[in-house]
Design a protein around this motif. Structure first.
Motif, PDB file in Angstrom:
ATOM      1  N   GLY A 140       0.931   4.025  -2.869  1.00  0.00           N
ATOM      2  CA  GLY A 140       0.739   5.427  -2.537  1.00  0.00           C
ATOM      3  C   GLY A 140       1.853   6.295  -3.083  1.00  0.00           C
ATOM      4  N   SER A 148       0.885  11.649 -10.138  1.00  0.00           N
ATOM      5  CA  SER A 148       0.025  12.835 -10.058  1.00  0.00           C
ATOM      6  C   SER A 148       0.835  14.112  -9.873  1.00  0.00           C
ATOM      7  CB  SER A 148      -0.960  12.687  -8.898  1.00  0.00           C
ATOM      8  OG  SER A 148      -0.278  12.738  -7.645  1.00  0.00           O
ATOM      9  N   VAL A 167      -2.554  15.416  -5.251  1.00  0.00           N
ATOM     10  CA  VAL A 167      -3.395  14.322  -4.771  1.00  0.00           C
ATOM     11  C   VAL A 167      -3.984  14.710  -3.424  1.00  0.00           C
ATOM     12  CG1 VAL A 167      -1.365  13.220  -3.715  1.00  0.00           C
ATOM     13  CG2 VAL A 167      -3.396  11.861  -4.182  1.00  0.00           C
ATOM     14  N   GLU A 191       0.818  -1.205   0.000  1.00  0.00           N
ATOM     15  CA  GLU A 191       0.000   0.000   0.000  1.00  0.00           C
ATOM     16  C   GLU A 191       0.857   1.263   0.000  1.00  0.00           C
ATOM     17  OE1 GLU A 191      -2.358  -3.343   1.798  1.00  0.00           O
ATOM     18  OE2 GLU A 191      -0.322  -2.555   2.020  1.00  0.00           O
ATOM     19  N   GLN A 246      -8.317   6.133   1.012  1.00  0.00           N
ATOM     20  CA  GLN A 246      -9.537   5.370   0.722  1.00  0.00           C
ATOM     21  C   GLN A 246      -9.328   4.413  -0.440  1.00  0.00           C
ATOM     22  OE1 GLN A 246     -12.930   7.791  -0.353  1.00  0.00           O
ATOM     23  NE2 GLN A 246     -14.370   6.250   0.373  1.00  0.00           N
ATOM     24  N   SER A 247      -8.608   4.865  -1.473  1.00  0.00           N
ATOM     25  CA  SER A 247      -8.358   4.000  -2.634  1.00  0.00           C
ATOM     26  C   SER A 247      -7.485   2.810  -2.285  1.00  0.00           C
ATOM     27  CB  SER A 247      -7.712   4.815  -3.759  1.00  0.00           C
ATOM     28  OG  SER A 247      -6.356   5.149  -3.445  1.00  0.00           O
ATOM     29  N   LEU A 248      -6.671   2.954  -1.229  1.00  0.00           N
ATOM     30  CA  LEU A 248      -5.777   1.877  -0.796  1.00  0.00           C
ATOM     31  C   LEU A 248      -6.428   0.967   0.243  1.00  0.00           C
ATOM     32  CD1 LEU A 248      -2.479   3.967  -0.478  1.00  0.00           C
ATOM     33  CD2 LEU A 248      -3.086   2.394  -2.328  1.00  0.00           C
ATOM     34  N   GLY A 249      -7.607   1.354   0.713  1.00  0.00           N
ATOM     35  CA  GLY A 249      -8.296   0.549   1.715  1.00  0.00           C
ATOM     36  C   GLY A 249      -7.791   0.760   3.123  1.00  0.00           C
ATOM     37  N   GLU A 270      -8.473  10.817  -0.106  1.00  0.00           N
ATOM     38  CA  GLU A 270      -8.915   9.988  -1.227  1.00  0.00           C
ATOM     39  C   GLU A 270      -7.891   8.904  -1.535  1.00  0.00           C
ATOM     40  OE1 GLU A 270      -9.694  12.590  -4.469  1.00  0.00           O
ATOM     41  OE2 GLU A 270     -11.432  13.548  -3.513  1.00  0.00           O
ATOM     42  N   LEU A 271      -6.605   9.233  -1.401  1.00  0.00           N
ATOM     43  CA  LEU A 271      -5.557   8.233  -1.628  1.00  0.00           C
ATOM     44  C   LEU A 271      -5.687   7.100  -0.624  1.00  0.00           C
ATOM     45  CD1 LEU A 271      -2.949   7.274  -2.992  1.00  0.00           C
ATOM     46  CD2 LEU A 271      -1.669   8.756  -1.437  1.00  0.00           C
ATOM     47  N   HIS A 331      -6.996   7.226   6.889  1.00  0.00           N
ATOM     48  CA  HIS A 331      -6.059   8.345   6.728  1.00  0.00           C
ATOM     49  C   HIS A 331      -4.940   8.231   7.754  1.00  0.00           C
ATOM     50  CE1 HIS A 331      -4.448  12.405   6.685  1.00  0.00           C
ATOM     51  NE2 HIS A 331      -5.209  12.723   5.655  1.00  0.00           N
ATOM     52  N   HIS A 345       1.468   6.679  -6.812  1.00  0.00           N
ATOM     53  CA  HIS A 345       0.360   7.578  -7.155  1.00  0.00           C
ATOM     54  C   HIS A 345       0.760   9.036  -6.952  1.00  0.00           C
ATOM     55  CE1 HIS A 345      -3.851   8.482  -7.973  1.00  0.00           C
ATOM     56  NE2 HIS A 345      -3.761   9.404  -7.024  1.00  0.00           N
TER      57      HIS A 345
END
Length: 285
Positions: free
Chosen positions: A170, A177, A181, A166, A188-191, A185-186, A194, A173
């Motif tokens: 991250g 980007s 970023v 993860e 959340q996309s990784l499960g 949201e990052l 925060h 990403h």
């Protein structure tokens, strides 16, 4: 071919080269020698990379960083926030750049363990650092020095040392980007939550995701500024809210204004060092 020769600057006597092929795990390597006695005096801004400087001459390097002044034969520095000053008379150095993902496997420590300032090579590698410097000093050409450096790094490589998947995702990403970023949201996309992303990222990369994104965005902005583009245009393209926002980040990471960065950042030694890296180092994972 082992080296790309960038030639000498007759007026100041700097000899530059870059390894034509990357080292283990994509490590980017350049070399430079002060053959004219001009002396090295660099103000180094933050960069999204772990940097290793290996001196192989008879002069030590003086570093002024976030934690004070040290005189060293070589050093490694993680993802620095504060600007540093590096000086040396008759500098002869190999410089290696690694993403923090690469460094995790090659350095034997997490980038987070490097702290805010530089770490002496002998503190990191013990007597092996001294032997490496001796081998580099005995070499007579850049391709030989690059081969010695690559061999040393290959011996240090520990493939099983990798960050969490993860964290790797991250990091990638944030790079793709260009630092633009939203961390929530990052996560959340990784499960991950925060909080969990922040804690794991900082423990393995050395900075929080937010600070890492700021640093990556800043470095892309620097490329635009050094290319001569207006600061206002660079601010918009780099995702800053306005030019004042860009100025704040330049002050944080480079300790100067955008105007001072473009006029003073690239004396001859720094200009060739910047050119030597060129597109070769892409902050790759």
């Amino acid at each position: 071919m082992g080296a790309v020769d960038f030639g000498r600057e007759p007026e100041v006597g700097w000899d530059f080269a870059r390894a034509a092929v990357a080292g283990p795990r994509g490590a980017a390597i350049i070399g430079y020698r002060d053959v004219g006695g001009a002396g090295l005096d660099l103000r180094v801004a933050g960069t999204a990379a772990v940097t290793v400087v290996i001196g192989f001459g008879d002069r030590e390097v003086i570093v002024d960083d976030a934690v004070g002044r040290r005189t060293l034969a070589g050093f490694v520095v993680g993802l620095p926030i504060e600007a540093m000053r590096v000086r040396c008379a008759r500098a002869e150095c190999i410089e290696v750049r690694l993403s923090p993902i690469q460094a995790y496997s090659l350095l034997g420590v997490s980038p987070a363990d490097l702290g805010r300032g530089v770490v002496g090579l002998e503190d990191l590698w013990g007597s092996r650092a001294r032997r490496l410097r001796e081998q580099l000093a005995a070499a007579r050409a850049w391709d030989q020095r690059f081969a010695v450096t690559k061999s040393f790094l290959a011996q240090c490589d520990r493939p099983m040392r990798t960050p969490d998947p993860e964290v790797l995702a991250g990091w990638n990403h944030i790079l793709t980007s260009r630092g633009q970023v939203k961390i929530g949201e990052l996560a959340q996309s990784l499960g991950w939550s925060h909080k969990r992303l922040g804690a794991r990222f900082e423990s393995q990369i050395g900075l929080s995701p937010k600070r890492t994104a700021m640093l990556v965005r800043f470095r892309h902005a620097v490329d635009g500024l050094l290319a001569g583009r207006p600061a206002a245009d660079v601010a918009v393209d780099s995702g800053y809210t306005d030019q004042a926002h860009l100025c704040r980040d330049v002050s944080i990471f480079a300790d100067r204004t955008p105007g001072a960065l473009t006029t003073n950042y690239l004396p001859t030694i720094a200009r060739h060092r910047y050119r030597a890296w060129g597109e070769f180092f892409q902050y790759r994972a």
